[in-house]
Design a protein around this motif. Structure first.
Motif, short mmCIF file in Angstrom:
data_model
loop_
_atom_site.label_atom_id
_atom_site.label_comp_id
_atom_site.label_asym_id
_atom_site.label_seq_id
_atom_site.Cartn_x
_atom_site.Cartn_y
_atom_site.Cartn_z
N SER A 21 -8.13 41.44 -32.50
CA SER A 21 -7.78 41.61 -33.91
C SER A 21 -9.00 41.97 -34.75
N SER A 22 -10.19 41.67 -34.23
CA SER A 22 -11.42 42.05 -34.94
C SER A 22 -11.88 43.45 -34.56
N LEU A 23 -11.21 44.05 -33.58
CA LEU A 23 -11.59 45.37 -33.09
C LEU A 23 -10.55 46.44 -33.39
N PHE A 24 -9.28 46.06 -33.40
CA PHE A 24 -8.19 47.01 -33.60
C PHE A 24 -7.33 46.53 -34.76
N SER A 25 -7.16 47.39 -35.75
CA SER A 25 -6.48 47.00 -36.99
C SER A 25 -5.01 46.70 -36.78
N ASN A 26 -4.42 47.22 -35.71
CA ASN A 26 -2.98 47.03 -35.51
C ASN A 26 -2.65 45.85 -34.61
N MET A 27 -3.63 44.98 -34.35
CA MET A 27 -3.39 43.81 -33.50
C MET A 27 -3.29 42.55 -34.35
N GLU A 28 -2.30 41.73 -34.04
CA GLU A 28 -2.11 40.47 -34.76
C GLU A 28 -3.04 39.40 -34.17
N ALA A 29 -3.56 38.53 -35.04
CA ALA A 29 -4.48 37.48 -34.60
C ALA A 29 -3.79 36.49 -33.66
N GLY A 30 -2.46 36.36 -33.78
CA GLY A 30 -1.74 35.40 -32.96
C GLY A 30 -1.66 35.75 -31.49
N SER A 31 -1.88 37.01 -31.15
CA SER A 31 -1.82 37.42 -29.73
C SER A 31 -2.81 38.56 -29.50
N SER A 32 -4.07 38.26 -29.75
CA SER A 32 -5.06 39.34 -29.79
C SER A 32 -6.10 39.27 -28.68
N ASP A 33 -5.97 38.33 -27.75
CA ASP A 33 -6.96 38.26 -26.68
C ASP A 33 -6.91 39.51 -25.80
N LEU A 34 -8.08 40.06 -25.54
CA LEU A 34 -8.19 41.23 -24.67
C LEU A 34 -9.28 40.99 -23.64
N TYR A 35 -9.18 41.73 -22.54
CA TYR A 35 -10.27 41.78 -21.57
C TYR A 35 -11.12 43.03 -21.85
N VAL A 36 -12.43 42.89 -21.71
CA VAL A 36 -13.31 44.05 -21.69
C VAL A 36 -13.99 44.07 -20.33
N VAL A 37 -13.86 45.20 -19.63
CA VAL A 37 -14.36 45.31 -18.27
C VAL A 37 -15.41 46.43 -18.22
N PRO A 38 -16.60 46.15 -17.68
CA PRO A 38 -17.67 47.15 -17.66
C PRO A 38 -17.31 48.41 -16.87
N LYS A 39 -17.77 49.55 -17.39
CA LYS A 39 -17.67 50.82 -16.67
C LYS A 39 -19.03 51.09 -16.05
N TYR A 40 -19.14 50.89 -14.76
CA TYR A 40 -20.44 50.88 -14.08
C TYR A 40 -21.24 52.16 -14.32
N ARG A 41 -20.55 53.30 -14.33
CA ARG A 41 -21.29 54.56 -14.43
C ARG A 41 -21.99 54.73 -15.78
N THR A 42 -21.63 53.91 -16.78
CA THR A 42 -22.25 54.05 -18.10
C THR A 42 -23.49 53.17 -18.26
N ALA A 43 -23.82 52.37 -17.26
CA ALA A 43 -24.95 51.44 -17.38
C ALA A 43 -26.27 52.19 -17.55
N PHE A 44 -27.11 51.69 -18.45
CA PHE A 44 -28.43 52.29 -18.64
C PHE A 44 -29.40 51.22 -19.14
N LEU A 45 -30.67 51.46 -18.90
CA LEU A 45 -31.72 50.55 -19.34
C LEU A 45 -31.97 50.76 -20.83
N ASN A 46 -31.77 49.72 -21.61
CA ASN A 46 -31.96 49.82 -23.06
C ASN A 46 -33.43 50.15 -23.35
N PRO A 47 -33.70 51.32 -23.96
CA PRO A 47 -35.09 51.71 -24.19
C PRO A 47 -35.76 50.99 -25.35
#
Length: 438
Positions: free
Chosen positions: A15-41
């Motif tokens: 609900s803090s990321l997508f405006s159309n999601m209700e706070a009552g059922s807003s839990d999401l998973y975020v799963v890393p995309k390995y190919r996007t990994a990089f060393l923070n410069p």
């Protein structure tokens, strides 16, 4: 713990990321995309940064995630037509720094300028190196037309151009690149703006998107040395929904201060070859005898002539730095599929082709026949609602998301904004400052 995190991801509040999601059922998973990994410069402690994908409670890709919409749009394009799109962006931005009088650049004449007249080449070069180290596929970078000063600041426009690559990779590269350039601005103590317009009468910044049509892994943009019928159909499809595509590519009120005549930005719906007054431009593509140029320029160059026609792209010129990159590329994939499915797309392509500068007075008759792009976020929302059936076909976009996005665009209340702001310098300045970062 790291292995578990990389395998399972984490939980976040949707609900803090997508405006159309209700706070009552807003839990999401975020799963890393390995190919996007990089060393923070920029991190003092060695840090790996990585982009993630969103999933719902059942472990399915989140329907309303812009990244997922782009993925579905491109997958459907391939499934329904057999074609794919490689894309790349031209990322324009301004560096805003304290005024320096030594070696001043010429106002609006800084295209491909070099140091010492282009003061922030050093930042651009460092950005290109950092982007490349983060996996970005860069073609080259250069200073752009926009370069001007006021009493306090220099405003210098730059561009970093990428190489065509698969759509999902191109989107991720642009997102990471914008972050890196912002961070370098912070490091150097200068302001960075990707905003489409930072003042009236000076060059605005775009995010031109080049596309390369492919089939079976090979270019399908060129056939017998000319633009293929398939590419023309794709162009026609994108033009047919171009008014609503602005909902993804031009998402703030100042975007429409850029889309005005004589500023190298499109205003009307048409396409052409090597023509910067059109909405979709087919640039030079190294076809025909262009492969012989290296030998002419370098008489001792003995390498056999090669076919470089796979470099041919076609360029969508209206998007800017305010774009939701995932939705924009997804929308372009929808437009490509739409054109390949349309029965009359070749006829439409023929009707919308122009080979003149439509802004010259002698071409006013041609200009008057062409439909116009929206002039505000409000109009963009209206076109999105009008053309929503194209987007929700095959379940790419949801109707709810289209409606929510239209509501968000209309919330700016910017209908007839250009007319309301005409001659009001302070009001324009205030609006520009509000949207200076996007």
């Amino acid at each position: 713990q790291l292995e578990i995190l990389l395998s399972t991801g984490e939980r976040v509040d949707g609900s803090s990321l997508f405006s159309n999601m209700e706070a009552g059922s807003s839990d999401l998973y975020v799963v890393p995309k390995y190919r996007t990994a990089f060393l923070n410069p920029f991190a003092e402690i060695p840090t790996i940064d990585i982009l993630c994908s969103y999933f719902n409670k059942d472990g399915e890709p989140l329907v309303s995630s812009p990244e997922n919409i782009m993925f579905k749009a491109h997958k459907t394009l391939e499934e329904k037509t057999g074609y794919t799109l490689d894309v790349m962006g031209e990322l324009e931005y301004y560096v805003i720094s304290e005024k320096e009088d030594l070696f001043p650049a010429k106002d609006q004449r800084s295209y491909h300028e070099s140091m010492p007249f282009a003061k922030w080449e050093v930042l651009r070069l460092e950005a290109m190196q950092a982007i490349a180290m983060a996996g970005g596929q860069i073609k080259y970078g250069h200073s752009e037309v926009g370069n001007f000063s006021d009493d306090k600041y220099n405003y210098e426009q730059n561009e970093i151009e990428f190489l065509p690559c698969p759509m999902d990779e191109a989107a991720d590269q642009l997102i990471i690149a914008k972050w890196i350039i912002f961070m370098l601005g912070y490091k150097y103590g200068v302001n960075i703006s990707f905003a489409p317009k930072i003042t009236v009468g000076k060059a605005g910044s775009g995010l031109h998107i080049h596309m390369k049509l492919k089939k079976d892994g090979k270019t399908a943009s060129i056939e017998n040395g000319k633009l293929s019928d398939a590419a023309k159909r794709v162009i026609a499809g994108i033009l047919d929904i171009s008014q609503s595509l602005t909902a993804f590519g031009n998402t703030i009120p100042t975007a429409y201060l850029r889309l005005v005549p004589h500023q190298e930005a499109p205003t009307n719906i048409c396409w052409g070859d090597r023509n910067r007054s059109v909405l979709i431009r087919v640039p030079l593509g190294w076809t025909g005898d262009a492969c012989k140029m290296a030998h002419i320029a370098n008489p001792l160059h003995n390498e056999e002539d090669k076919d470089f026609s796979e470099k041919q792209t076609f360029e969508m010129r209206c998007p800017d730095g305010s774009a939701n990159i995932y939705l924009l590329l997804g929308g372009l994939a929808v437009g490509a599929r739409h054109g390949l499915e349309m029965e009359n797309s070749l006829k439409l392509a023929e009707e919308l082709y122009v080979n003149v500068n439509i802004f010259d007075k002698e071409n006013k008759i041609i200009l008057d026949k062409l439909k116009q792009l929206p002039s505000s976020c409000w109009e963009s929302a209206e076109y999105l609602l009008e053309q929503k059936d194209v987007y929700i076909k095959y379940g790419i976009f949801s109707e709810g998301m289209i409606n929510d996005l239209a509501k968000q665009l209309k919330s700016y209340n910017d209908e007839n904004l250009s007319e309301r702001l005409y001659g009001k310098k302070e009001a324009i300045k205030k609006l520009v400052e509000e949207f200076i970062h996007c």
